[in-house]
Scaffold this active site. Structure first.
Site, PDB file in Angstrom:
ATOM      1  N   HIS A  38       0.851  -1.188   0.000  1.00  0.00           N
ATOM      2  CA  HIS A  38       0.000   0.000   0.000  1.00  0.00           C
ATOM      3  C   HIS A  38       0.893   1.247   0.000  1.00  0.00           C
ATOM      4  O   HIS A  38       1.858   1.310   0.770  1.00  0.00           O
ATOM      5  CB  HIS A  38      -0.913  -0.011   1.233  1.00  0.00           C
ATOM      6  CG  HIS A  38      -1.835   1.151   1.247  1.00  0.00           C
ATOM      7  ND1 HIS A  38      -2.934   1.241   0.416  1.00  0.00           N
ATOM      8  CD2 HIS A  38      -1.809   2.313   1.956  1.00  0.00           C
ATOM      9  CE1 HIS A  38      -3.547   2.388   0.614  1.00  0.00           C
ATOM     10  NE2 HIS A  38      -2.880   3.053   1.551  1.00  0.00           N
TER      11      HIS A  38
ATOM     12  N   GLU B 234      -9.382  -9.527   6.172  1.00  0.00           N
ATOM     13  CA  GLU B 234     -10.671  -9.271   5.516  1.00  0.00           C
ATOM     14  C   GLU B 234     -11.016  -7.792   5.407  1.00  0.00           C
ATOM     15  O   GLU B 234     -11.984  -7.430   4.741  1.00  0.00           O
ATOM     16  CB  GLU B 234     -11.774 -10.076   6.215  1.00  0.00           C
ATOM     17  CG  GLU B 234     -11.544 -11.564   5.989  1.00  0.00           C
ATOM     18  CD  GLU B 234     -12.633 -12.464   6.543  1.00  0.00           C
ATOM     19  OE1 GLU B 234     -13.728 -11.959   6.856  1.00  0.00           O
ATOM     20  OE2 GLU B 234     -12.366 -13.684   6.656  1.00  0.00           O
TER      21      GLU B 234
END
Ligand code: GRF
Length: 221
Positions: A112, A145
């Site tokens: 990221h 998740e």
């Protein structure tokens, strides 16, 4: 001596992180083999890079799948059929389902372009730039998740200069991405990563040099 780890790399776009992984493997500095590169976008430049290096590819477009889970089932089958152990997300522009993540427990990495947990989601560089932070950077983490929320493996800090534009900052961050992603995969291959709850412990590795950094620098009178 580290074993060779079988990678599956998921891409959607330019693939410059993929390129840095390929370069490290070819240079002998990353004990891994890319078994398959999967793109959801048939026009991804990453596929050209793969072809140039003779690495097998698969294009799996989302059209034609009734649900995210159906799509991810196809992804998982493709990766497993190719003997993939570690899934490397390199600019893959889809959120993975719990089904996918359960299929590769603690074996999916993501990069990221910001210092997580700040500025998750899309355009991390722009979010940081617009916010006015003095340091940004990039993060490699195990996927969970949530969106960009999994346990952090490695981060690089990049100072923001007054003269920066979003573009120049993004370029400097990307340069560090190309260094930390192969490093994270190398540590995995060497069996040095231990996930303990939210934390990733890196075994037998030098600790970072300790002096804090300031931006702008603190002057001593
Ligand atoms: C990188 O900035 C990465 O951090 C983000 O998507 C971008 C992919 O770039 N997840 P590339 O395709 O590797 O050049």
């Amino acid at each position: 001596m580290a074993r060779i780890v079988n990678l599956g790399v998921l891409v959607s776009g330019s693939g410059s992180n993929l390129q840095s992984i390929i370069d490290n493997i070819e240079r002998g500095t990353l004990p891994a083999q890319i078994r398959i590169i999967v793109s959801n976008n048939p026009g991804a430049f990453a596929l050209e890079r793969a072809k140039k290096h003779g690495i097998p590819t698969a294009v799996i477009e989302h059209a034609g799948f009734a649900s995210r889970e159906d799509y991810d089932r196809k992804l998982v089958d493709t990766l497993m059929d190719n003997g993939v152990e570690l899934v490397v997300l390199a600019g893959f522009m889809r959120v993975l389902s719990p089904f996918f993540l359960r299929s590769f427990p603690a074996r999916v990495m993501n990069i990221h372009p910001a210092l997580l947990p700040s500025f998750p989601g899309t355009h991390g560089q722009k979010q940081a730039f617009d916010y006015g932070v003095k340091f940004s950077g990039c993060t490699v983490h195990f996927a969970d998740e949530g969106v960009d929320t999994g346990p952090i493996i490695i981060q690089a800090v990049v100072p923001v200069c007054d003269t920066d534009t979003e573009e120049t900052l993004s370029q400097r961050i990307l340069k560090e991405e190309h260094r930390i992603y192969p490093q994270a995969i190398r540590l995995y291959a060497e069996g040095k990563l231990r996930v303990e709850g939210r934390k990733v412990r890196v075994l037998d590795h030098p600790q970072p040099e300790g002096s804090p950094r300031h931006n702008p620098p603190v002057t001593n009178f």
